[in-house]
Design an enzyme around this catalytic site. Sequence first.
Site, PDB file in Angstrom:
ATOM      1  N   GLY A   1      74.808  13.320 129.577  1.00  0.00           N
ATOM      2  CA  GLY A   1      74.026  12.114 129.563  1.00  0.00           C
ATOM      3  C   GLY A   1      72.955  12.250 130.762  1.00  0.00           C
TER       4      GLY A   1
ATOM      5  CB  SER B   1      68.126  12.046 128.572  1.00  0.00           C
ATOM      6  OG  SER B   1      68.876  11.016 127.884  1.00  0.00           O
TER       7      SER B   1
ATOM      8  CB  VAL C   1      80.164  15.235 125.257  1.00  0.00           C
ATOM      9  CG1 VAL C   1      78.820  15.622 126.091  1.00  0.00           C
ATOM     10  CG2 VAL C   1      80.303  13.433 125.292  1.00  0.00           C
TER      11      VAL C   1
ATOM     12  CG  ASN D   1      76.220  10.125 133.666  1.00  0.00           C
ATOM     13  OD1 ASN D   1      76.385   9.378 134.260  1.00  0.00           O
ATOM     14  ND2 ASN D   1      75.012  10.089 132.783  1.00  0.00           N
TER      15      ASN D   1
ATOM     16  CB  SER E   1      83.350   2.551 135.568  1.00  0.00           C
ATOM     17  OG  SER E   1      83.061   1.302 135.708  1.00  0.00           O
TER      18      SER E   1
ATOM     19  CE1 TYR F   1      81.712   2.673 130.369  1.00  0.00           C
ATOM     20  CE2 TYR F   1      82.556   1.139 132.028  1.00  0.00           C
ATOM     21  CZ  TYR F   1      81.718   2.122 131.620  1.00  0.00           C
ATOM     22  OH  TYR F   1      80.819   2.810 132.633  1.00  0.00           O
TER      23      TYR F   1
ATOM     24  CB  ALA G   1      91.443   1.829 128.136  1.00  0.00           C
TER      25      ALA G   1
END
Length: 242
Positions: A11, A13, A64, A90, A142, A155, A157
């Site tokens: 991730g 970019s 991924v 990421n 997070s 998210y 979880a």
Amino acid sequence: MLTGKTAIITGGSRGIGAAIAEKFASLGANIAVLYAGSRQAAEEVCGRCAQSYGVKALPYQCDVADFQATKETVAQIRADFGTVHILVNNAGITRDGLVAMMKEEDFDAVLNTNLKGAFHMIRHCAGLFLRNREGCIINIASVSGLIGNAGQCNYAASKAGLIGLTKSVARELAAKGIRCNAIAPGFIATDMTGDQQENPLLKQIPLGRMGEAADVAEAAAYLATAGYVTGEVLRVDGGIAM
């Protein structure tokens, strides 16, 4: 300093991933940027890394969530760079919704990218780290994985699972000189978070503001060089989850 090291950033970019890529490049690391969508954006990040800091930086398109795709991508990175020393997981997506109405495919998609994707990358990089007898894994979790967030059960979880994965991998690989840590960002201003200025949760941040991608990149740089830190979850959240 990370001179002579090779770092994979998934991730990478945009947003936090791009900031980490450029920060590591500024410390001398060669950079492999994994991206899912925009090759142009990934090439721009690699271009800034190479032109500003004189390091080798290459983009790789990879989902991924796909075990075989990640295996092939890591093998290509090894061929291009020789080995890998640092992995930053990421890559992440959101499919927000209330649990009572969430579609199964939205739950699965988030878990497959955010959590299973990290497992895939660790799984395929582990052999390189073991041969090198060194390695650094940084998982971008997070604060949602620490305190939860209404409307983000999938998210939260995935990020809570990522924290558990971090601690288990840290215990498993420490004897081989491989460290694994996590960063738990709070409200960070990126394309993914969008405009959060009216979000009532902002009032709960003790520092009174959203963070920047550079704040997370600084934390990642610390963990990349902190040789006696493993199994840690470093909050970069302005204090919201204290």
